[in-house]
Design an enzyme around this catalytic site. Structure first.
Site, PDB file in Angstrom:
ATOM      1  N   TYR A 122     -60.137 -46.880   8.551  1.00  0.00           N
ATOM      2  CA  TYR A 122     -61.212 -45.990   8.996  1.00  0.00           C
ATOM      3  C   TYR A 122     -62.537 -46.587   8.528  1.00  0.00           C
ATOM      4  CZ  TYR A 122     -64.348 -41.968   9.266  1.00  0.00           C
ATOM      5  OH  TYR A 122     -65.415 -41.150   9.560  1.00  0.00           O
ATOM      6  N   GLU A 210     -68.446 -44.130  14.277  1.00  0.00           N
ATOM      7  CA  GLU A 210     -67.148 -43.870  13.658  1.00  0.00           C
ATOM      8  C   GLU A 210     -66.094 -44.696  14.376  1.00  0.00           C
ATOM      9  OE1 GLU A 210     -65.112 -39.966  11.954  1.00  0.00           O
ATOM     10  OE2 GLU A 210     -64.808 -40.096  14.126  1.00  0.00           O
TER      11      GLU A 210
END
Length: 400
Positions: A122, A210
């Site tokens: 991530y 993101e």
């Protein structure tokens, strides 16, 4: 302003970030040609059919499916294209109406040929207002909700703060790669990935990137398999090409309409409509409505030009919400005179002629006394207040 996944990937690729390649389809009849084009470019027979909406959690809602061949791709594309996709991030959540899928992306199978050799991370970049610095948040737990990871295993979530005067330093990019457990070629690739990603973030005046998942494949490449991109609306005047990517169909139609009239409007789920000038005053008005027992139905800032036309449009937009039981108009006359606002309210009220919900008006500042006289002598069925608490008390009374 939010971008679709495919738009965000195109932006990243323009800065040298490696992405999962794909082809966008808007009509089911385009699927076969898009599949063959993707196969020619990537050589993979498998492909991933991905719904293109402004919401996360698409896979959980059935908006992301892996297809084995052309026929399987056609079938899964037919299932997703045109569906009302419901995720925790669509309006109303999984119990709401969902969002209509108007576009899909046929994406390459980035995990081929060895799925087990791939690792997911991530990575996100955003502004940390508390420290007044950009921050890169990253974790070895990619492909999962970062909120869940942060709650259950906070030690797996890392933050790297960037000094705005110095920018991203080489040692910081290397530190990120090291903390993700990478070495050799993969570490160098992650260094390039983070460096280029940060350049894209600054270059596009973004408010958030993101990448979830950010994948390390069997060839030690680092690839953005999915991405969310939010751009700073206030900087779009510097990026005409990015502003042209706006998809109004993915936004709240009432908010889009308000923007066309220069109104700053955000739809909420309360029962008291707000019409205010100035963001700070609007927030204070929403707070006191809540404290008085009501709940704000919207944030609406009419700005410094509260003329009759703008006030009338504000009325119309607020009244589109069937849950509104009262409207509180709270104007401070600084740049705009209170008497001008009062005349605008009277004219708008008379033009509409069918306002049935109670209206509470508080006008303070320049020419407030004249404004109150205009309202009181207008014959309108409205409640007039001087103090903000007084206005809140009237709100409490009329919605009881």
């Amino acid at each position: 302003m939010n971008l679709h996944e495919y738009q965000g990937k195109e932006l990243l690729a323009s800065y040298g970030v490696k992405i999962q390649r794909g082809v966008v389809v808007e009509d089911i009849n385009e699927v076969e040609a898009a599949y063959k084009k993707l196969q020619d470019e990537t050589g993979t027979e498998y492909c991933v059919v991905k719904a293109q909406i402004h919401a996360g959690g698409r896979g959980k809602g059935g908006g992301v499916k892996v297809a084995k061949n052309l026929e399987d791709t056609k079938e899964k594309a037919g299932d997703i294209l045109g569906m009302m996709l419901k995720t925790p991030q669509t309006p109303g959540g999984v119990d709401g109406p969902g969002k209509l899928v108007r576009k899909i992306m046929l994406a390459e199978d980035s995990y081929a040929p060895d799925f087990d050799a791939c690792k997911e991370y991530y990575v996100s970049i955003l502004l940390d207002r508390g420290s007044k610095r950009n921050v890169i948040i990253y974790s070895v737990q990619g492909g999962m909700d970062i909120e869940q990871v942060a709650e259950e295993t906070p030690e797996l979530v890392h933050k790297e703060f960037i000094d705005p005067a110095l920018g991203l330093q080489a040692f910081q990019a290397r530190k990120i790669a090291f903390n993700l457990g990478l070495s050799g070629k993969a570490m160098k690739e992650m260094y390039k990935f983070i460096t280029n990603l940060y350049k894209a973030f600054l270059g596009s005046d973004a408010s958030m990137f993101e990448i979830n998942p950010c994948m390390h494949n069997g060839d030690d490449e680092i690839i953005a398999v999915d991405c969310k991109v939010s751009l700073d609306d206030n900087a779009l005047y510097r990026h005409k090409d990015l502003a042209a990517l706006r998809d109004k169909l993915e936004e709240d139609p009432t908010e889009v309409e308000a923007g066309e009239y220069g109104l700053n409007y955000v739809n909420l789920d309360g029962n008291v409509g707000c019409m205010v000038n100035g963001a700070g005053l609007a927030m204070a008005t929403m707070d006191i409505i809540k404290l008085s027992g009501g709940s704000p139905a919207n944030f609406l800032d009419v700005g410094g030009t509260a003329d009759a036309e703008r006030v009338e449009q504000a009325f119309k937009i607020i009244l589109k919400d069937p849950e509104v039981k009262a409207i509180l108009i709270n104007i401070f006359g600084g740049i705009v005179r209170c008497d001008r606002v009062a005349n605008g309210i009277v004219e708008a009220y008379k033009n509409m002629g069918n306002i049935t919900v109670p209206i509470i008006i508080r006008l303070q500042g320049t020419n407030a006394d004249i404004a109150k006289k205009i309202i009181d002598e207008s014959g309108l069925e409205v409640h007039s207040a001087i103090q903000l608490q007084e206005a809140a008390d009237i709100v409490k009374k009329v919605i009881a």
